[in-house]
Design a protein around this motif. Structure first.
Motif, mmCIF file in Angstrom:
data_model
loop_
_atom_site.group_PDB
_atom_site.id
_atom_site.type_symbol
_atom_site.label_atom_id
_atom_site.label_comp_id
_atom_site.label_asym_id
_atom_site.label_seq_id
_atom_site.Cartn_x
_atom_site.Cartn_y
_atom_site.Cartn_z
ATOM 1 N N GLY A 1 39.147 46.972 36.053
ATOM 2 C CA GLY A 1 39.867 47.108 37.389
ATOM 3 C C GLY A 1 39.931 45.884 38.303
ATOM 4 N N VAL A 2 39.077 44.978 38.063
ATOM 5 C CA VAL A 2 39.001 43.823 39.125
ATOM 6 C C VAL A 2 39.718 42.574 38.375
ATOM 7 C CG1 VAL A 2 37.270 42.296 39.989
ATOM 8 C CG2 VAL A 2 36.728 44.841 39.837
ATOM 9 N N PHE A 3 40.347 41.876 39.080
ATOM 10 C CA PHE A 3 41.041 40.861 38.758
ATOM 11 C C PHE A 3 40.135 39.932 37.992
ATOM 12 C CE2 PHE A 3 42.816 36.396 39.570
ATOM 13 C CZ PHE A 3 44.351 36.571 39.085
ATOM 14 N N VAL A 4 40.740 39.181 36.767
ATOM 15 C CA VAL A 4 39.885 38.199 36.102
ATOM 16 C C VAL A 4 40.183 36.972 36.674
ATOM 17 C CG1 VAL A 4 39.560 37.319 33.768
ATOM 18 C CG2 VAL A 4 40.066 39.852 33.846
ATOM 19 N N PRO A 5 39.167 36.168 36.986
ATOM 20 C CA PRO A 5 39.235 34.714 37.194
ATOM 21 C C PRO A 5 39.803 34.038 36.122
ATOM 22 C CG PRO A 5 36.984 35.298 36.906
ATOM 23 C CD PRO A 5 37.718 36.678 36.919
ATOM 24 N N ARG A 6 40.766 33.138 36.496
ATOM 25 C CA ARG A 6 41.691 32.462 35.719
ATOM 26 C C ARG A 6 41.097 30.938 35.301
ATOM 27 N NH1 ARG A 6 43.611 37.358 35.824
ATOM 28 N NH2 ARG A 6 45.911 37.531 35.282
ATOM 29 N N PRO A 7 41.224 30.520 34.312
ATOM 30 C CA PRO A 7 40.534 28.913 34.126
ATOM 31 C C PRO A 7 41.308 27.904 35.089
ATOM 32 C CG PRO A 7 40.646 29.953 31.992
ATOM 33 C CD PRO A 7 41.500 30.911 33.045
ATOM 34 N N LEU A 35 34.231 29.709 52.936
ATOM 35 C CA LEU A 35 34.862 31.068 53.026
ATOM 36 C C LEU A 35 35.862 31.261 51.908
ATOM 37 C CD1 LEU A 35 35.873 33.867 54.428
ATOM 38 C CD2 LEU A 35 37.368 32.522 56.177
ATOM 39 N N ASP A 36 35.555 32.277 51.123
ATOM 40 C CA ASP A 36 36.495 32.503 50.081
ATOM 41 C C ASP A 36 37.507 33.840 50.450
ATOM 42 O OD1 ASP A 36 37.509 33.243 47.530
ATOM 43 O OD2 ASP A 36 35.739 33.509 46.618
ATOM 44 N N LEU A 37 38.828 33.693 50.412
ATOM 45 C CA LEU A 37 39.421 34.666 50.800
ATOM 46 C C LEU A 37 40.217 35.336 49.691
ATOM 47 C CD1 LEU A 37 41.460 33.531 53.843
ATOM 48 C CD2 LEU A 37 39.536 35.074 53.878
ATOM 49 N N CYS A 38 40.416 36.566 49.515
ATOM 50 C CA CYS A 38 41.086 37.385 48.411
ATOM 51 C C CYS A 38 40.074 36.949 47.249
ATOM 52 C CB CYS A 38 42.548 36.714 47.989
ATOM 53 S SG CYS A 38 43.744 37.107 49.371
ATOM 54 N N CYS A 39 38.905 37.113 47.420
ATOM 55 C CA CYS A 39 37.596 36.711 46.277
ATOM 56 C C CYS A 39 37.677 37.220 45.159
ATOM 57 C CB CYS A 39 36.579 36.811 47.347
ATOM 58 S SG CYS A 39 35.796 38.528 47.360
ATOM 59 N N GLY A 40 38.236 38.722 45.155
ATOM 60 C CA GLY A 40 38.114 39.394 43.893
ATOM 61 C C GLY A 40 36.824 39.693 43.360
ATOM 62 N N SER A 41 36.609 39.077 42.139
ATOM 63 C CA SER A 41 35.011 39.001 41.736
ATOM 64 C C SER A 41 34.170 38.142 42.343
ATOM 65 C CB SER A 41 35.077 38.817 40.051
ATOM 66 O OG SER A 41 35.220 37.262 40.025
ATOM 67 N N GLY A 42 34.536 37.355 43.320
ATOM 68 C CA GLY A 42 33.855 36.443 43.802
ATOM 69 C C GLY A 42 33.304 35.122 43.141
ATOM 70 N N VAL A 93 35.645 37.571 51.296
ATOM 71 C CA VAL A 93 36.507 38.783 51.772
ATOM 72 C C VAL A 93 37.441 39.361 50.393
ATOM 73 C CG1 VAL A 93 37.978 39.566 53.534
ATOM 74 C CG2 VAL A 93 36.350 37.843 53.920
ATOM 75 N N ASP A 94 37.499 40.360 50.593
ATOM 76 C CA ASP A 94 38.612 41.149 49.764
ATOM 77 C C ASP A 94 38.816 42.472 50.362
ATOM 78 O OD1 ASP A 94 39.832 40.243 46.731
ATOM 79 O OD2 ASP A 94 40.038 42.368 47.190
ATOM 80 N N LEU A 95 40.007 42.830 49.991
ATOM 81 C CA LEU A 95 40.458 44.209 50.450
ATOM 82 C C LEU A 95 40.137 45.300 49.402
ATOM 83 C CD1 LEU A 95 42.222 45.453 52.619
ATOM 84 C CD2 LEU A 95 44.311 45.169 51.483
ATOM 85 N N ASP A 96 39.783 45.113 48.184
ATOM 86 C CA ASP A 96 39.806 46.015 47.091
ATOM 87 C C ASP A 96 38.236 46.407 47.075
ATOM 88 O OD1 ASP A 96 39.798 47.604 44.923
ATOM 89 O OD2 ASP A 96 40.250 46.121 43.497
ATOM 90 N N PRO A 97 37.960 47.800 47.161
ATOM 91 C CA PRO A 97 36.427 48.148 47.248
ATOM 92 C C PRO A 97 35.735 47.670 45.822
ATOM 93 C CG PRO A 97 38.018 49.995 48.123
ATOM 94 C CD PRO A 97 38.631 48.619 47.659
ATOM 95 N N GLU A 137 44.913 44.952 35.761
ATOM 96 C CA GLU A 137 44.304 44.253 36.827
ATOM 97 C C GLU A 137 44.904 45.068 38.247
ATOM 98 O OE1 GLU A 137 42.941 39.987 35.845
ATOM 99 O OE2 GLU A 137 45.204 40.199 35.596
ATOM 100 N N PRO A 138 44.367 44.777 39.345
ATOM 101 C CA PRO A 138 45.037 45.635 40.552
ATOM 102 C C PRO A 138 46.368 44.823 41.122
ATOM 103 C CG PRO A 138 43.036 44.342 41.189
ATOM 104 C CD PRO A 138 43.139 44.255 39.550
ATOM 105 N N LEU A 139 47.242 45.782 41.413
ATOM 106 C CA LEU A 139 48.810 45.322 41.894
ATOM 107 C C LEU A 139 48.567 44.342 43.201
ATOM 108 C CD1 LEU A 139 51.667 45.182 41.233
ATOM 109 C CD2 LEU A 139 51.715 47.180 42.657
ATOM 110 N N MET A 140 47.474 44.804 43.898
ATOM 111 C CA MET A 140 47.497 43.928 45.019
ATOM 112 C C MET A 140 46.865 42.607 45.034
ATOM 113 S SD MET A 140 43.854 45.456 46.909
ATOM 114 C CE MET A 140 44.316 46.876 46.788
ATOM 115 N N ALA A 141 46.253 42.407 43.697
ATOM 116 C CA ALA A 141 45.777 40.907 43.519
ATOM 117 C C ALA A 141 46.951 40.209 42.634
ATOM 118 C CB ALA A 141 44.454 41.064 42.129
ATOM 119 N N LEU A 142 48.006 40.684 42.462
ATOM 120 C CA LEU A 142 49.103 40.203 41.658
ATOM 121 C C LEU A 142 50.448 40.046 42.523
ATOM 122 C CD1 LEU A 142 48.554 42.004 38.323
ATOM 123 C CD2 LEU A 142 47.761 39.741 38.713
ATOM 124 N N ASP A 143 50.743 40.981 43.043
ATOM 125 C CA ASP A 143 52.299 40.890 43.770
ATOM 126 C C ASP A 143 52.166 40.245 45.138
ATOM 127 O OD1 ASP A 143 54.341 41.637 44.905
ATOM 128 O OD2 ASP A 143 54.455 43.725 44.213
#
Length: 277
Positions: free
Chosen positions: A78-84, A107-114, A132-136, A204-210
């Motif tokens: 359910g967490v965004f997969v970091p892309r190459p 500062l890493d914004l929309c960090c996803g998995s970090g 920082v990320d919005l997704d728990p 993957e979460p829609l908020m990480a894509l849209d």
């Protein structure tokens, strides 16, 4: 090969796993099979992992990790997969960070998995990292990664992960102190979400894509807020697509930052860099 390979039933042999993955349409069936077999701890776990992958779950979610910048990063389902392609952004950020006197503030914004912030800080060897990320679920995953990344000094990375909307949860003490803001925000136009591969669209979460109508809704908010947090001479690096680069650079310039576009054909990556005077 895993330690139990000699006792694995023939149905779960490496060739059998390759055949299952290939039949399911996995392009890199051989490579994926080796990763699954070497990661699984028991034959039963291997069988379950193969079934998940055959059902279309991203390989990284099945494995529980993704390789990023040479490091193994935890990636929970359910967490965004970091892309190459994001490794290009990290390379440019690292080059800029090395010109900062003393440990840089990152500062890493929309960090996803970090993964992005953790890889950048680990490569620098010493840094003050905030993410920082919005997704728990992403915040939980990022905290695991920041706590586990090794440093050249032999210690582990010290960083803080906040849950919230972009800059909102950050402490006021960071205002005007950040040397580098990196962001890989959602930038897929809403109308293109249905065109994404099922692995991304379904897992993957829609908020990480849209990214909204033109894909730049969140990108513009990242850019607009950056000048207040950047230190003099600080840099904002935003990942985007080649076709969105001009509009992204225009937004950076409107925010009062000197803008330039960097790209990599090899990684199919584009980043817009803004610098505070």
């Amino acid at each position: 090969m895993s330690v139990f390979s000699s006792s694995v039933p023939s149905a779960l042999s490496l060739p059998a796993v390759v055949a299952r993955l290939r039949a399911a349409g996995c392009v890199f069936a051989e490579d994926e099979a080796e990763l699954l077999v070497s990661t699984a701890r028991t034959p039963a776990e291997l069988a379950a992992m193969v079934e998940r992958r055959v059902a279309g779950e991203p390989l990284q979610h099945v494995l529980g990790w993704a390789e990023f910048c040479g490091l193994r990063m935890v990636v929970e389902p359910g967490v965004f997969v970091p892309r190459p392609r994001t490794e290009f952004l990290i390379g440019r950020a690292a080059a800029l960070a090395r010109h900062v006197a003393g440990p840089p503030v990152l500062l890493d914004l929309c960090c996803g998995s970090g993964a992005a912030g953790a890889a950048l800080a680990a490569g620098l060897g010493e840094a003050e990292l905030h993410a920082v990320d919005l997704d728990p679920a992403a915040v939980r995953c990022a905290r695991r990664n920041l706590a586990a990344v090794p440093l050249p000094s032999g210690g582990t990375l010290a960083g803080r992960v906040y849950q919230g909307d972009l800059y909102e949860p950050l402490p006021a003490s960071l205002l005007g102190r950040v040397d580098l803001v990196i962001a890989s925000p959602p930038y897929v136009p809403s109308s293109s979400i249905d065109l994404l591969p099922p692995e991304a669209r379904l897992h993957e979460p829609l908020m990480a894509l849209d990214g909204g109508g033109d894909g730049l809704d969140v990108v513009r908010r990242v850019i607009a807020g950056a000048p207040r947090w950047l230190a003099p001479g600080g840099h904002l690096l935003v990942e985007t697509s080649e076709r969105q680069a001009a509009a992204t650079a225009e937004a950076v310039a409107r925010a009062g930052l000197a803008a330039r576009v960097a790209s990599s054909d090899e990684l199919d990556a584009t980043a817009v860099i803004g610098t505070r005077a």
